[in-house]
Design an enzyme around this catalytic site. Sequence first.
Site, PDB file in Angstrom:
ATOM      1  CG  HIS A 131      -8.574  -3.545   6.145  1.00  0.00           C
ATOM      2  ND1 HIS A 131      -9.568  -3.549   5.202  1.00  0.00           N
ATOM      3  CD2 HIS A 131      -8.425  -2.251   6.523  1.00  0.00           C
ATOM      4  CE1 HIS A 131     -10.000  -2.308   5.008  1.00  0.00           C
ATOM      5  NE2 HIS A 131      -9.321  -1.511   5.817  1.00  0.00           N
ATOM      6  CG  PHE A 184      -2.243  -0.676   0.940  1.00  0.00           C
ATOM      7  CD1 PHE A 184      -3.415   0.058   0.862  1.00  0.00           C
ATOM      8  CD2 PHE A 184      -2.299  -2.043   0.722  1.00  0.00           C
ATOM      9  CE1 PHE A 184      -4.620  -0.555   0.584  1.00  0.00           C
ATOM     10  CE2 PHE A 184      -3.495  -2.668   0.448  1.00  0.00           C
ATOM     11  CZ  PHE A 184      -4.663  -1.925   0.369  1.00  0.00           C
ATOM     12  CB  CYS A 211      -7.555  14.395   0.544  1.00  0.00           C
ATOM     13  SG  CYS A 211      -9.144  13.870  -0.157  1.00  0.00           S
ATOM     14  CD  GLU A 230      -7.925   1.297  -2.360  1.00  0.00           C
ATOM     15  OE1 GLU A 230      -7.761   2.079  -1.384  1.00  0.00           O
ATOM     16  OE2 GLU A 230      -8.078   0.084  -2.220  1.00  0.00           O
ATOM     17  CB  CYS A 249     -11.865  10.625   5.643  1.00  0.00           C
ATOM     18  SG  CYS A 249     -10.292   9.838   5.219  1.00  0.00           S
ATOM     19  CG  ASP A 250     -11.675   4.999   8.041  1.00  0.00           C
ATOM     20  OD1 ASP A 250     -11.114   5.312   6.973  1.00  0.00           O
ATOM     21  OD2 ASP A 250     -12.172   3.869   8.240  1.00  0.00           O
ATOM     22  CB  THR A 251      -7.470   7.268   5.792  1.00  0.00           C
ATOM     23  OG1 THR A 251      -8.285   6.143   5.501  1.00  0.00           O
ATOM     24  CG2 THR A 251      -6.035   6.946   5.418  1.00  0.00           C
ATOM     25  CB  CYS A 270     -14.650  13.189   2.104  1.00  0.00           C
ATOM     26  SG  CYS A 270     -14.468  11.488   2.679  1.00  0.00           S
TER      27      CYS A 270
END
Length: 217
Positions: free
Chosen positions: A211, A24, A30, A114, A48-50, A45
């Site tokens: 995951h 990855f 972003c 992605e 988002c959890d990233t 957005c």
Amino acid sequence: MYTVKEMFYTLQGEGAHTGRAAVFLRFTGCNLWSGLEKHRAEAICSFCDTDFVGTDGVNGGKFKTASELAEAVAKLFPGEKNRFVVCTGGEPLLQLDNELVSALRERNFEVAVESNGTIRPPSGGVDWLCISPKGTAEVVVTHCDELKLVFPQADAMPDRFAGIKAQLRYLTPMADPHAGMDEVIYRNTTTQQTIQYCLDHPQWQLNLQSHKVINIA
């Protein structure tokens, strides 16, 4: 110059390539959220959890050339066969270009992307394109391999994207980015709503983030 939050070797946890070994490659930045909590409520957005801010993740940093970054990716994948890299973010297409795609392919990688679909991908070399539209953002990508939509979004319900040509269509139940394990393992009403939507609209498939369930990166 490429700015990378983190790079790591793991198994793809969702979508068509679930279970496949991959590097990855997470880019910083972003165009739909700054990544800072103080801006979350006003972001397109907001769920988002990233973490894609900065270069302080595992193997993160700044890379002057496509060759330098591709070589760093190659060092993380064991062996020369079945090489697979997932370019993600944030929004990877703010940085991913033809030069980097070519450098990765020269090192025998299949290249997956992605993206949120607001930026067109490089003109050649991407093997698998997954787009995940967010909120009111304009989607400019009209063809992709995988359309993966977080569900439900008031401004981005599935029927809005009926005109996008995609091999596969997935719905991922929306989770609170700050939720605990009960939310992660999908004991929530949103998952039940998503299941019912897929039953009523069988062109869509349920996508669970395995995951998170099995607790890998």
